[in-house]
Design a protein around this motif. Structure first.
Motif, PDB file in Angstrom:
ATOM      1  N   ASP A 174       0.819  -1.215   0.000  1.00 58.84           N
ATOM      2  CA  ASP A 174       0.000   0.000   0.000  1.00 58.84           C
ATOM      3  C   ASP A 174       0.852   1.263   0.000  1.00 58.84           C
ATOM      4  O   ASP A 174       0.531   2.233  -0.684  1.00 58.84           O
ATOM      5  CB  ASP A 174      -0.952   0.008   1.194  1.00 58.84           C
ATOM      6  N   SER A 175       1.949   1.258   0.746  1.00 59.34           N
ATOM      7  CA  SER A 175       2.793   2.453   0.772  1.00 59.34           C
ATOM      8  C   SER A 175       3.517   2.648  -0.556  1.00 59.34           C
ATOM      9  O   SER A 175       3.679   3.783  -1.017  1.00 59.34           O
ATOM     10  CB  SER A 175       3.795   2.382   1.923  1.00 59.34           C
ATOM     11  N   VAL A 176       3.931   1.564  -1.205  1.00 60.56           N
ATOM     12  CA  VAL A 176       4.588   1.685  -2.510  1.00 60.56           C
ATOM     13  C   VAL A 176       3.591   2.175  -3.557  1.00 60.56           C
ATOM     14  O   VAL A 176       3.912   3.048  -4.372  1.00 60.56           O
ATOM     15  CB  VAL A 176       5.240   0.355  -2.931  1.00 60.56           C
ATOM     16  N   LEU A 177       2.370   1.650  -3.529  1.00 62.29           N
ATOM     17  CA  LEU A 177       1.340   2.116  -4.469  1.00 62.29           C
ATOM     18  C   LEU A 177       0.998   3.588  -4.253  1.00 62.29           C
ATOM     19  O   LEU A 177       0.828   4.339  -5.209  1.00 62.29           O
ATOM     20  CB  LEU A 177       0.078   1.264  -4.346  1.00 62.29           C
ATOM     21  N   SER A 178       0.907   4.007  -2.995  1.00 63.03           N
ATOM     22  CA  SER A 178       0.611   5.426  -2.742  1.00 63.03           C
ATOM     23  C   SER A 178       1.781   6.311  -3.172  1.00 63.03           C
ATOM     24  O   SER A 178       1.577   7.424  -3.647  1.00 63.03           O
ATOM     25  CB  SER A 178       0.262   5.653  -1.275  1.00 63.03           C
ATOM     26  N   TYR A 179       3.006   5.815  -3.031  1.00 63.81           N
ATOM     27  CA  TYR A 179       4.174   6.559  -3.511  1.00 63.81           C
ATOM     28  C   TYR A 179       4.121   6.720  -5.027  1.00 63.81           C
ATOM     29  O   TYR A 179       4.348   7.819  -5.557  1.00 63.81           O
ATOM     30  CB  TYR A 179       5.448   5.827  -3.086  1.00 63.81           C
ATOM     31  N   LEU A 180       3.807   5.637  -5.732  1.00 66.56           N
ATOM     32  CA  LEU A 180       3.701   5.707  -7.195  1.00 66.56           C
ATOM     33  C   LEU A 180       2.558   6.619  -7.625  1.00 66.56           C
ATOM     34  O   LEU A 180       2.671   7.354  -8.604  1.00 66.56           O
ATOM     35  CB  LEU A 180       3.516   4.312  -7.777  1.00 66.56           C
ATOM     36  N   LYS A 181       1.465   6.584  -6.883  1.00 64.61           N
ATOM     37  CA  LYS A 181       0.332   7.459  -7.198  1.00 64.61           C
ATOM     38  C   LYS A 181       0.687   8.917  -6.955  1.00 64.61           C
ATOM     39  O   LYS A 181       0.337   9.793  -7.747  1.00 64.61           O
ATOM     40  CB  LYS A 181      -0.880   7.061  -6.358  1.00 64.61           C
ATOM     41  N   LYS A 182       1.404   9.197  -5.873  1.00 64.45           N
ATOM     42  CA  LYS A 182       1.803  10.573  -5.564  1.00 64.45           C
ATOM     43  C   LYS A 182       2.733  11.141  -6.637  1.00 64.45           C
ATOM     44  O   LYS A 182       2.678  12.314  -6.957  1.00 64.45           O
ATOM     45  CB  LYS A 182       2.508  10.619  -4.209  1.00 64.45           C
ATOM     46  N   ARG A 183       3.555  10.289  -7.225  1.00 71.23           N
ATOM     47  CA  ARG A 183       4.471  10.725  -8.282  1.00 71.23           C
ATOM     48  C   ARG A 183       3.820  10.686  -9.663  1.00 71.23           C
ATOM     49  O   ARG A 183       4.485  10.894 -10.674  1.00 71.23           O
ATOM     50  CB  ARG A 183       5.718   9.843  -8.286  1.00 71.23           C
ATOM     51  N   ASP A 184       2.510  10.427  -9.707  1.00 71.04           N
ATOM     52  CA  ASP A 184       1.730  10.367 -10.950  1.00 71.04           C
ATOM     53  C   ASP A 184       2.258   9.320 -11.929  1.00 71.04           C
ATOM     54  O   ASP A 184       2.210   9.503 -13.142  1.00 71.04           O
ATOM     55  CB  ASP A 184       1.668  11.735 -11.634  1.00 71.04           C
TER      56      ASP A 184
END
Length: 123
Positions: free
Chosen positions: A55-65
């Motif tokens: 979940d944290s890796v996915l949110s990181y990727l989402k934050k970086r668009d």
């Protein structure tokens, strides 16, 4: 970008198969699978060994668009254009940084020196 994020992004691209595709995230079985039509090629990967950091890796990727989550539950994930072209984007950002941080100040100082020499020559 972290190594884990880069690995997950490359795996998502393999499962998505093309830039227009979508990936389904099954939270119960911790798998990503291609959303596809019947009799179309598809892929599936398991990310069970990432259960604590996924979940944290996915949110990181989402934050970086680099990925988009199409719904509120985060079941459908899509790698964006920047995610598909991560190295081209990085090179473009590096080139812009070099241009704005190095070449522009050098050009401004050269022009300033030429103006100062021109003024000194006329006086």
């Amino acid at each position: 970008m972290t190594i884990q994020a880069l690995i997950l992004l490359s795996r998502l691209k393999k499962v998505q198969m093309n830039e227009a595709g979508t990936v389904y995230f099954d939270r119960d079985h911790l798998t990503f699978s291609t959303v596809h039509e019947e009799n179309a090629p598809s892929r599936e990967i398991s990310v069970k060994n990432w259960r604590y950091s996924l979940d944290s890796v996915l949110s990181y990727l989402k934050k970086r668009d680099l990925v988009m989550m199409d719904d509120l539950l985060g079941e459908y994930v899509r790698v964006t254009h920047d995610g598909w072209r991560i190295w081209q984007t990085a090179i473009s950002r590096l080139a812009w940084f070099l241009f704005s941080s190095i070449l522009v100040p050098v050009a401004v100082s050269a022009v300033t020196a030429l103006i100062a020499l021109w003024i000194a020559e006329w006086s």
